[in-house]
Design an enzyme around this catalytic site. Structure first.
Site, short mmCIF file in Angstrom:
data_model
loop_
_atom_site.label_atom_id
_atom_site.label_comp_id
_atom_site.label_asym_id
_atom_site.label_seq_id
_atom_site.Cartn_x
_atom_site.Cartn_y
_atom_site.Cartn_z
N ARG B 9 0.82 -1.20 0.00
CA ARG B 9 0.00 0.00 0.00
C ARG B 9 0.86 1.25 0.00
O ARG B 9 2.02 1.20 0.40
CB ARG B 9 -0.88 0.03 1.26
CG ARG B 9 -1.85 -1.10 1.29
CD ARG B 9 -2.47 -1.15 2.65
NE ARG B 9 -3.49 -2.20 2.68
CZ ARG B 9 -3.98 -2.70 3.80
NH1 ARG B 9 -3.58 -2.24 4.97
NH2 ARG B 9 -4.88 -3.64 3.75
N THR B 10 0.25 2.36 -0.44
CA THR B 10 0.93 3.64 -0.32
C THR B 10 0.85 4.09 1.13
O THR B 10 -0.23 4.43 1.62
CB THR B 10 0.25 4.70 -1.22
OG1 THR B 10 0.13 4.18 -2.53
CG2 THR B 10 1.06 5.97 -1.27
N LEU B 11 1.97 4.05 1.84
CA LEU B 11 1.97 4.48 3.24
C LEU B 11 2.36 5.93 3.36
O LEU B 11 2.06 6.59 4.33
CB LEU B 11 2.94 3.61 4.04
CG LEU B 11 2.57 2.13 4.11
CD1 LEU B 11 3.69 1.34 4.75
CD2 LEU B 11 1.28 1.93 4.88
N TYR B 12 3.05 6.40 2.36
CA TYR B 12 3.39 7.82 2.27
C TYR B 12 3.72 8.11 0.81
O TYR B 12 4.12 7.21 0.08
CB TYR B 12 4.56 8.18 3.18
CG TYR B 12 5.71 7.22 3.13
CD1 TYR B 12 6.74 7.38 2.19
CD2 TYR B 12 5.79 6.13 4.01
CE1 TYR B 12 7.80 6.50 2.14
CE2 TYR B 12 6.84 5.23 3.95
CZ TYR B 12 7.86 5.42 3.01
OH TYR B 12 8.90 4.55 2.95
#
Lengths: 223, 232
Positions: B9-12
């Site tokens: 996932r895009t965490l940042y």
């Protein structure tokens, strides 16, 4: 040391206040039109009121994206109800549906604080008030959202509803006339706007009675 | 808590674009954004197009993760293509595209896998102007003028002061340039390479990139601590 980076939350609080008052033959549902995030105002003209059925109107504050999803889920379910029963859902039925819809997401809740107002099967005003996970109660009047802590004690003081502990049970509807109730709503919103930064810009008032539905607006402070 | 290394996932965000500003004007919508792509605080890319036309009637502007924006463009290309294949003469307007984006963004936040953007969608169909916004968690609304990121802090007060329904194209561009200049001075990730685009009933036009004139010669710019007692 690890690098500090941007993080996110699936929730936000977009603020706003909702009020509903039930009378003997009418119901008034109101909400302000400000939408905020933190100290920002996103827009000054966003309606928090949604007409779910002919005689059921919901005002919702909290997280706008959840509120929108909730409104869409309810209107989809109401459309199916109309196809199956060939009639509009009653306000008490919509109240139960709203509760079930909220509880369905008990472990990833809709961050939405609702008041549902309308007319029951006898044409009497009714107000249902909720928490985010669906517990609800029929009352004579209610307030939800960021300004509710300022509004509820004022309504308590002005309306003096009979205790729900009284036996035999007394009607919870307020003794006010329709115009008095509308004036009271305008007063509480003007007052909440003074102290609550998330309430302001404009108040949208929906009035339901035997002759149908009507809308009124009043400008509020914009600071 | 899952480990960052295992995460899909895009965490940042990695490469990000800064503010987008858009307004309604007499004949349609005007939108402005700079062309910087930041890698953290490094200015990594300098010619990123962050405004794209969508279908026949819409313009999409994006701030936030550039790769997620490009993914969204792929979704929209598919959406427009499949809609076109009906060959019924109908076409998706800005309202429909905005609603679609709203559902995509909210759906991804529900999966705890957000598209890391704030999107601006403007357009006009059958003389009906439309301007709206969606962010990474699905918050969405319409307004006469919108701005993402720092633009919401710095430029919306200007827009609230100066915007009106009947802005001409020239007045609109001037107003957007004023906003972009404030951002250029005050937003550290803004760059002086700006694109403005318009959409009217005649279709979308992306104007070539340009630079704003700036003035840095104020004495307190050159010597900011002069007169500040007790400072060196």
């Amino acid at each position: 040391m690890t690098k500090k980076h941007a993080n996110w939350s699936p929730y936000d609080n977009n603020g706003g206040s909702c009020v509903a008052i039930a009378g003997a033959d009418y119901c008034v549902i109101a909400a302000d039109t400000r939408m905020s995030t933190g100290y920002n105002i996103l827009t000054r003209d966003y309606s928090k009121i949604s007409q779910l059925a002919d005689k059921a109107v919901m005002a919702s504050s909290g997280f706008q994206a959840d509120v929108k999803a909730l409104q869409k889920a309810l209107s989809a379910k109401h459309l199916i109800y109309q196809h199956q029963h060939n009639k509009q859902m009653s306000c008490p039925a919509m109240a139960q549906l709203l509760s079930n819809t909220l509880y369905y997401k008990r472990f990833f809740p809709y961050y939405a604080f609702n008041v549902l107002g309308g007319l029951d099967n006898e044409g009497k005003g009714c107000v249902f008030t909720y928490d985010a996970v669906g517990s609800y109660e029929r009352v004579g009047y209610s307030a939800q959202g960021s300004g509710s802590t300022l509004i509820i004690p004022f309504l308590d003081n002005q309306l003096k509803s009979p205790s729900p502990l009284l036996l035999p049970a007394k009607d919870a509807v307020t003794p006010l006339s329709e115009t008095e109730a509308i004036d009271l709503v305008k007063t509480v919103f003007a007052s909440a706007t003074e102290r609550d930064i998330y309430t302001g810009d404009k108040v949208e008032i929906v009035i339901l009675n035997a002759s149908g539905m009507r809308r009124e607006y009043m400008e509020l402070r914009k600071d | 808590m899952e480990r960052v290394a295992d995460s899909q996932r895009t965490l940042y965000p990695y490469v990000t674009g800064t503010s987008v500003v858009a307004i309604k004007y007499k004949d349609g919508i005007l939108m402005a954004a700079d062309m910087g792509g930041s890698y953290g605080s490094t200015l990594r890319y300098k010619s990123v197009e962050r405004i794209k036309p969508i279908g026949k009637h819409s313009l999409l502007g994006a701030s936030g993760e550039i790769s997620d924006f490009q993914e969204i463009l792929r979704y929209l290309d598919e959406l427009i293509l499949y809609d076109n294949m009906w060959d019924d003469g109908n076409s998706l307007g800005p309202k429909e595209v905005h609603n679609y984006l709203t559902r995509v963004m909210y759906n991804r936040r529900n999966k705890f896998n957000p598209l890391w953007n704030a999107l601006v969608l403007g357009g006009i169909k059958n003389g009906q102007k439309y301007l709206g916004m969606v962010n990474m968690i699905g918050i969405n609304f319409e307004d006469n003028h919108v701005a993402t990121g720092l633009g919401n802090h710095l430029t919306r007060p200007i827009l609230r002061d100066e915007w009106h329904e009947n802005l001409t194209f020239e007045e609109g561009v001037k107003l957007l340039e004023k906003c972009m200049r404030v951002l250029l001075y005050r937003d550290r990730s803004a760059v002086n390479k700006i694109q403005i685009s318009k959409i009217t009933d005649e279709g979308a036009t992306l104007f070539p990139p340009f630079s704003l004139k700036t003035y840095w010669e104020f004495s307190s710019f050159k010597n900011p601590t002069a007169g500040a007692e007790g400072s060196w």
